[in-house]
Design a protein around this motif. Structure first.
Motif, mmCIF file in Angstrom:
data_model
loop_
_atom_site.group_PDB
_atom_site.id
_atom_site.type_symbol
_atom_site.label_atom_id
_atom_site.label_comp_id
_atom_site.label_asym_id
_atom_site.label_seq_id
_atom_site.Cartn_x
_atom_site.Cartn_y
_atom_site.Cartn_z
ATOM 1 N N ALA A 120 3.717 17.341 10.380
ATOM 2 C CA ALA A 120 3.957 16.481 9.215
ATOM 3 C C ALA A 120 3.765 17.228 7.899
ATOM 4 O O ALA A 120 4.605 17.138 6.992
ATOM 5 C CB ALA A 120 3.024 15.283 9.271
ATOM 6 N N LEU A 121 2.684 17.973 7.800
ATOM 7 C CA LEU A 121 2.407 18.659 6.528
ATOM 8 C C LEU A 121 3.520 19.653 6.174
ATOM 9 O O LEU A 121 3.866 19.822 4.998
ATOM 10 C CB LEU A 121 1.058 19.383 6.609
ATOM 11 C CG LEU A 121 -0.163 18.458 6.597
ATOM 12 C CD1 LEU A 121 -1.400 19.158 7.153
ATOM 13 C CD2 LEU A 121 -0.435 17.938 5.188
ATOM 14 N N SER B 149 1.815 4.361 -3.440
ATOM 15 C CA SER B 149 1.955 5.830 -3.523
ATOM 16 C C SER B 149 3.332 6.211 -4.056
ATOM 17 O O SER B 149 3.467 7.100 -4.897
ATOM 18 C CB SER B 149 1.849 6.487 -2.133
ATOM 19 O OG SER B 149 0.665 6.154 -1.501
ATOM 20 N N HIS C 14 -4.802 17.502 3.627
ATOM 21 C CA HIS C 14 -4.042 18.190 2.576
ATOM 22 C C HIS C 14 -4.830 19.292 1.881
ATOM 23 O O HIS C 14 -4.230 20.201 1.304
ATOM 24 C CB HIS C 14 -3.556 17.180 1.526
ATOM 25 C CG HIS C 14 -2.405 16.358 2.024
ATOM 26 N ND1 HIS C 14 -2.565 15.268 2.829
ATOM 27 C CD2 HIS C 14 -1.064 16.495 1.833
ATOM 28 C CE1 HIS C 14 -1.378 14.748 3.123
ATOM 29 N NE2 HIS C 14 -0.456 15.478 2.522
ATOM 30 N N VAL D 134 -1.475 11.807 -2.469
ATOM 31 C CA VAL D 134 -1.879 11.357 -1.132
ATOM 32 C C VAL D 134 -2.855 10.194 -1.236
ATOM 33 O O VAL D 134 -3.502 10.013 -2.268
ATOM 34 C CB VAL D 134 -2.573 12.491 -0.336
ATOM 35 C CG1 VAL D 134 -1.660 13.683 -0.192
ATOM 36 C CG2 VAL D 134 -3.896 12.894 -0.973
ATOM 37 N N GLY E 181 0.838 -1.206 0.000
ATOM 38 C CA GLY E 181 0.000 0.000 0.000
ATOM 39 C C GLY E 181 0.868 1.250 0.000
ATOM 40 O O GLY E 181 0.608 2.218 -0.714
ATOM 41 N N HIS E 182 1.924 1.228 0.805
ATOM 42 C CA HIS E 182 2.853 2.371 0.821
ATOM 43 C C HIS E 182 3.614 2.441 -0.503
ATOM 44 O O HIS E 182 3.832 3.513 -1.063
ATOM 45 C CB HIS E 182 3.857 2.241 1.963
ATOM 46 C CG HIS E 182 3.239 2.118 3.311
ATOM 47 N ND1 HIS E 182 3.435 1.018 4.112
ATOM 48 C CD2 HIS E 182 2.400 2.938 3.997
ATOM 49 C CE1 HIS E 182 2.752 1.179 5.248
ATOM 50 N NE2 HIS E 182 2.119 2.321 5.195
ATOM 51 N N MET F 183 -5.716 -2.797 2.895
ATOM 52 C CA MET F 183 -4.536 -3.444 3.423
ATOM 53 C C MET F 183 -3.967 -2.527 4.484
ATOM 54 O O MET F 183 -3.683 -1.363 4.231
ATOM 55 C CB MET F 183 -3.541 -3.532 2.261
ATOM 56 C CG MET F 183 -2.634 -4.687 2.317
ATOM 57 S SD MET F 183 -1.600 -4.677 0.872
ATOM 58 C CE MET F 183 -2.495 -5.702 -0.249
ATOM 59 N N GLU G 24 -7.721 8.809 2.106
ATOM 60 C CA GLU G 24 -8.203 9.083 3.465
ATOM 61 C C GLU G 24 -7.526 10.303 4.077
ATOM 62 O O GLU G 24 -7.921 10.764 5.143
ATOM 63 C CB GLU G 24 -8.009 7.854 4.363
ATOM 64 C CG GLU G 24 -6.603 7.615 4.904
ATOM 65 C CD GLU G 24 -5.630 7.060 3.874
ATOM 66 O OE1 GLU G 24 -5.968 7.035 2.670
ATOM 67 O OE2 GLU G 24 -4.527 6.675 4.280
ATOM 68 N N LEU H 41 -5.267 -0.132 -1.870
ATOM 69 C CA LEU H 41 -5.086 -1.537 -2.235
ATOM 70 C C LEU H 41 -5.816 -2.348 -1.193
ATOM 71 O O LEU H 41 -5.615 -2.154 0.007
ATOM 72 C CB LEU H 41 -3.612 -1.914 -2.189
ATOM 73 C CG LEU H 41 -2.696 -1.308 -3.217
ATOM 74 C CD1 LEU H 41 -1.343 -1.999 -3.148
ATOM 75 C CD2 LEU H 41 -3.287 -1.478 -4.596
ATOM 76 N N ASN I 248 6.468 19.297 6.318
ATOM 77 C CA ASN I 248 7.659 18.673 5.700
ATOM 78 C C ASN I 248 7.821 19.082 4.243
ATOM 79 O O ASN I 248 8.930 19.150 3.720
ATOM 80 C CB ASN I 248 7.573 17.151 5.821
ATOM 81 C CG ASN I 248 6.909 16.500 4.613
ATOM 82 O OD1 ASN I 248 7.569 16.183 3.623
ATOM 83 N ND2 ASN I 248 5.591 16.336 4.652
HETATM 84 N N1 MSP Z 1 1.861 10.089 8.020
HETATM 85 C C1 MSP Z 1 0.636 10.258 7.343
HETATM 86 C C2 MSP Z 1 0.818 11.139 6.129
HETATM 87 C C3 MSP Z 1 1.389 12.491 6.444
HETATM 88 S S1 MSP Z 1 1.656 13.397 5.000
HETATM 89 C C4 MSP Z 1 2.031 14.906 5.559
HETATM 90 C C5 MSP Z 1 0.086 8.910 6.890
HETATM 91 N N2 MSP Z 1 0.958 7.917 6.867
HETATM 92 S S2 MSP Z 1 0.605 6.398 6.479
HETATM 93 O O1 MSP Z 1 1.840 5.692 6.572
HETATM 94 O O2 MSP Z 1 -0.472 5.925 7.271
HETATM 95 O O3 MSP Z 1 0.078 6.420 5.040
HETATM 96 C C6 MSP Z 1 0.862 6.981 4.038
HETATM 97 C C7 MSP Z 1 0.248 6.737 2.694
HETATM 98 O O4 MSP Z 1 0.207 5.349 2.413
HETATM 99 C C8 MSP Z 1 -1.172 7.264 2.609
HETATM 100 O O5 MSP Z 1 -1.299 7.992 1.415
HETATM 101 C C9 MSP Z 1 -1.987 6.026 2.548
HETATM 102 O O6 MSP Z 1 -3.147 6.175 1.807
HETATM 103 C C10 MSP Z 1 -1.021 5.072 1.845
HETATM 104 N N3 MSP Z 1 -1.453 3.730 2.098
HETATM 105 C C11 MSP Z 1 -1.365 3.008 3.253
HETATM 106 N N4 MSP Z 1 -2.039 1.841 3.069
HETATM 107 C C12 MSP Z 1 -2.565 1.803 1.822
HETATM 108 C C13 MSP Z 1 -3.244 0.857 1.050
HETATM 109 N N5 MSP Z 1 -3.615 -0.305 1.537
HETATM 110 N N6 MSP Z 1 -3.477 1.173 -0.236
HETATM 111 C C14 MSP Z 1 -3.046 2.328 -0.827
HETATM 112 N N7 MSP Z 1 -2.407 3.245 -0.137
HETATM 113 C C15 MSP Z 1 -2.289 3.050 1.215
HETATM 114 O O7 MSP Z 1 -1.078 8.826 6.576
#
Ligand code: MSP
Length: 769
Positions: A254-255, A26, A294, A286, A22-23, A326, A289, A319, A257
């Motif tokens: 965080a934003l 992006s 943002h 982004v 998922g990470h 996920m 969610e 995802l 950054n």
């Molecule tokens: N730290 C905050 C963002 C701060 S930005 C100033 C955050 N972090 S996160 O680690 O939870 O998520 C980061 C990104 O990963 C988000 O855009 C989130 O949507 C994405 N994903 C995390 N799990 C995901 C999926 N299963 N599918 C797609 N993207 C997902 O939110």
């Protein structure tokens, strides 16, 4: 320096979880966009990094028994190493614990104070720890992360967000491309706008006075409330300048950054110049969610500070695995490393035993990039499955693009000794490819990756049909002048088509297209991209007589059995015969929390920050207990889409191995263990796994909810003297308070909890020490 700059960012990832695909999704999308802009000649800056402050991280670090910074160091390094492994071309990697960031955030906060955009006041509300935000609702409300909120009363600094309702609506509604915040997809834009406008329908029914935006659209004045932007309930954050008992709200931290990484707040002239050059951001990519943060908070902070707002925010979907997002807390993650290892070794290394690890990784990263962007229309949610990934890979890359390159180039090798023949481009195919170029660039621009790839794959099929129709092998066999001319035209056309397709595919398949480019005899594709040579997508860009490079397969076929290998890698417990796959992680996260410093009672519904829904949706897993790992799961995935439990469960499976960090006696005495007698025990309607207990602690009676209903009947519990962690903060579950936790050992393969009791008479309320 090029005229046009393009500054894009990914969200910065929380360090309380290890990366999953998922990470990676992006980050991959951002890398594709960055590469596309670079090849178009834009001065591109691509930022990513990690979000390291806040209560979640503080708690995860405490659970792991290490200081928060050390914890953040480890997880941040894991993210970075993964991006490097995948060949992600980020230009900077920001960590919110870096001094360049913390100092600049304090400056931004001070600026907002100086401009009277922030004031001090007190507030009681429901706080979602998972999402780091206050939410509306009574105590016990379920937060946006699906977990019960906590009641928090704090003296807080507030940001005058309410003053920005109309400016934000106007900024987002604006049709002036130079002076607006573009939000894509439309669904995200609508969501943000309706949040900003308030409930217009309800207000109309009540007969309230509405106001109109610059574009004449109605909104409910006052719908946007001021925002609390500091916390005193925990320490792990950036201190408010001049009032250090407060830390700055993690989302403001965080934003920021996005600005601090490119020099905002720095005294260094080089950094200042960088900020002038790149700010405002052209694109914040982004997850859907986090659009509100943002598109509402972030531009409001900037408007208040007198700083230009970003040009666009684009939201990707989620995802899904087994139909739900996920995520770490659900334990249904697929690790990117699994895909890199499986495709790298089982597909690439098998074909090229002497290849380096880097080559294998980059090959596999391309497969993942292609699959995610082709399979899921960008902006929508999409399910992930190993089977679908292999099918897609074989169809589009091995049999499609790879096969086209290989058959065309081997014929040029065979009939023209590897020299590109001069020839006339087939007009029909030529037109088709020209249309693909136009549509390709439109789709890149609109983030329509799936469409783009569909169009390119259709073109590949058309070229294949064209080659088969002209049958170069037959033309070569005839060998007269006319056939030779046809042969030259056919292979020239096929070659040119491949060249153009390869350029269009480059941002998505950087490693594979680099190999194709070299085989086409065109040299280093990265150099070509840097020199702007990939901008030429016109027919005839090719120099006849160019000599092909050495040929080799680009995409070896993947066996269907690879899906099971990947499932096994995610669930090593289901394949004890393969202990080498993969190493259980040392990392401690939510799932493993209770194996180390924190109390580990599987009977406590509040022990882990998990949702009540997990109790019902994950058979074999009980609430909060690390013992409830994948080993405890009764079912082994029988098919490859069954489930991905992720490394977290695997790590938990190892929890019997006593490698938990040592604690000192001072740590132990913090835990108030007491003898308690169960005086009431009953089932909770619609919660199969939970029992409601009332326990007598001698000095008071307590209610505790416990996830032991599968193993103990209420009757057999009545009167039992057990051990309770008495000083655990109360939590709400299903609207009921649970105050304390029972102590139990995990027994056998199914992890049955066995309550700790006493062999001798003991008074209730006695302390264990
Ligand atoms: N730290 C905050 C963002 C701060 S930005 C100033 C955050 N972090 S996160 O680690 O939870 O998520 C980061 C990104 O990963 C988000 O855009 C989130 O949507 C994405 N994903 C995390 N799990 C995901 C999926 N299963 N599918 C797609 N993207 C997902 O939110």
């Amino acid at each position: 320096m090029p005229e046009k700059k393009f500054y894009l960012t990914t969200p910065i990832y929380y360090v309380n979880a290890r990366p999953h695909i998922g990470h990676a999704y992006s980050t991959i999308a951002a890398d594709v966009i960055a590469r596309r802009h670079r090849l178009l000649g834009d001065d591109t800056f691509f930022l990513t990094g990690t979000d390291e402050h806040g209560q979640k991280v503080e708690r995860s670090a405490a659970a792991a028994g290490i200081p928060p910074l050390q914890f953040a160091d480890q997880v941040s390094a894991t993210f970075r190493a993964l991006w490097d492994r995948m060949g992600i071309t980020y230009d900077d990697y920001i960590r919110t614990t870096e001094p360049r960031h913390t100092e600049a955030v304090q400056k931004l906060f001070q600026l907002l104070l100086d401009r009277d955009k922030i004031y001090l006041s007190s507030y009681t509300g429901q706080y979602s720890i998972g999402e780091e935000m206050f939410v509306d609702g009574p105590p016990g409300t379920i937060g946006p992360d699906g977990k019960p909120t906590e009641t928090v009363t704090e003296e807080n600094y507030f940001f005058r967000l309410s003053a920005y309702q109309l400016p934000l609506i106007d900024l987002i509604e604006s049709e002036d491309p130079e002076n607006r915040l573009l939000i894509q997809p439309e669904s995200s834009r609508n969501e943000v706008l309706s949040f900003l406008r308030g409930n217009v329908a309800e207000a109309t029914d009540r007969g309230d006075v509405l106001e109109l935006s610059a574009l004449g659209k109605a909104y409910v004045p006052g719908a946007l409330k001021d925002l609390s932007i500091s916390r005193t309930s925990f320490k792990w954050g950036i201190p408010v300048p001049g009032n250090e008992k407060h830390v700055i709200y993690v989302w403001l931290d965080a934003l920021a950054n996005y600005m601090t990484a490119i020099g905002y707040g720095s005294n260094d002239p080089v950094q200042q110049e960088k900020f002038q050059r790149y700010w405002p951001a052209d694109l914040h990519l982004v997850g859907k969610e986090i659009t509100r943060f943002h598109c509402v908070y972030w531009p409001a902070f900037l408007l208040a500070a007198g700083i230009p707002t970003p040009r666009s925010v684009v939201a990707n979907g989620w995802l899904l695995f087994d139909d739900s997002k996920m995520s770490k807390s659900k334990g249904n993650v697929v690790r990117t490393e699994t895909i890199l290892d499986a495709f790298g070794t089982e597909v690439y290394k098998k074909q090229f035993p002497d290849s380096t690890k880097k080559e294998q990784d980059l090959f596999a990263a391309d497969v993942l990039r292609y699959f995610l962007l082709r399979e899921i229309p960008f902006g929508q949610d999409g399910s992930f499955s190993f089977d679908a990934m292999i099918t897609r890979y074989n169809a589009d890359l091995a049999n499609g693009y790879g096969n086209l390159v290989s058959r065309t180039l081997s014929m040029i090798e065979k009939y023209f000794e590897g020299l590109i023949p001069e020839g006339i481009v087939d007009p029909e195919l030529g037109q088709r490819l020209e249309a693909s170029v136009v549509l390709g660039s439109q789709n890149f621009h609109a983030y329509g990756f799936s469409n783009l790839l569909e169009i390119l794959m259709a073109s590949i099929k058309a070229i294949d049909v064209y080659i088969t129709f002209h049958a170069p092998w037959k033309l070569a066999a005839v060998g007269d002048e006319k056939s030779n001319a046809d042969l030259r035209d056919t292979l020239h056309t096929a070659f040119e088509s491949i060249r153009i397709l390869t350029v269009l595919l480059y941002p998505i398949l950087p490693s594979a297209t680099a190999k194709v480019w070299a085989q086409l005899g065109l040299g280093d594709i990265e150099v070509a991209a840097q020199n702007g040579e990939l901008q030429n997508l016109e027919w005839g860009g090719l120099k006849p007589g160019t000599k092909l490079g050495p040929l080799a397969p680009i995409f070896p076929r993947a066996d269907k059995g690879l899906a099971q290998i990947m499932v096994d890698m995610e669930n090593p417990s289901s394949t004890p015969q393969k202990p080498e796959h993969p190493k259980p992680s040392k990392f401690v996260d939510e799932t493993t929390t209770h194996t180390s410093a924190a109390p580990s009672d599987p009977t406590d519904p509040g022990a882990a920050p998990r949702t009540s829904s997990l109790v019902e949706t994950a058979p074999g897993m009980t609430v909060g207990g690390s013992y409830a790992s994948s080993t405890a799961r009764p079912e082994t995935p029988s098919h490859t889409e069954a489930r991905a439990s992720g490394v977290f469960a695997n790590a938990a499976a190892q929890s019997d191995i006593p490698d938990t960090p040592q604690i000192v006696i001072d740590d132990f005495v913090k835990i108030d263990l007491r003898v308690a007698q169960i005086v009431v025990a009953e089932r909770i309607p619609k919660a199969d796994k939970l029992l409601r207990l009332e326990v007598d602690l001698g000095y008071e009676k307590r209610q505790i909810l416990s996830g032991i209903a599968e193993w103990y009947t209420p009757e057999e519990l009545l009167g039992k003297k057990i051990v309770v962690i008495a000083n655990l903060a109360p939590r709400k579950m299903r609207g009921l308070e649970s105050h304390g936790m029972l102590l139990a050992a995990s027994h056998g393969d199914d992890g049955k909890p066995v309550l700790a009791t006493f062999g001798e008479e003991i008074a209730v309320g006695s302390r264990l020490k």
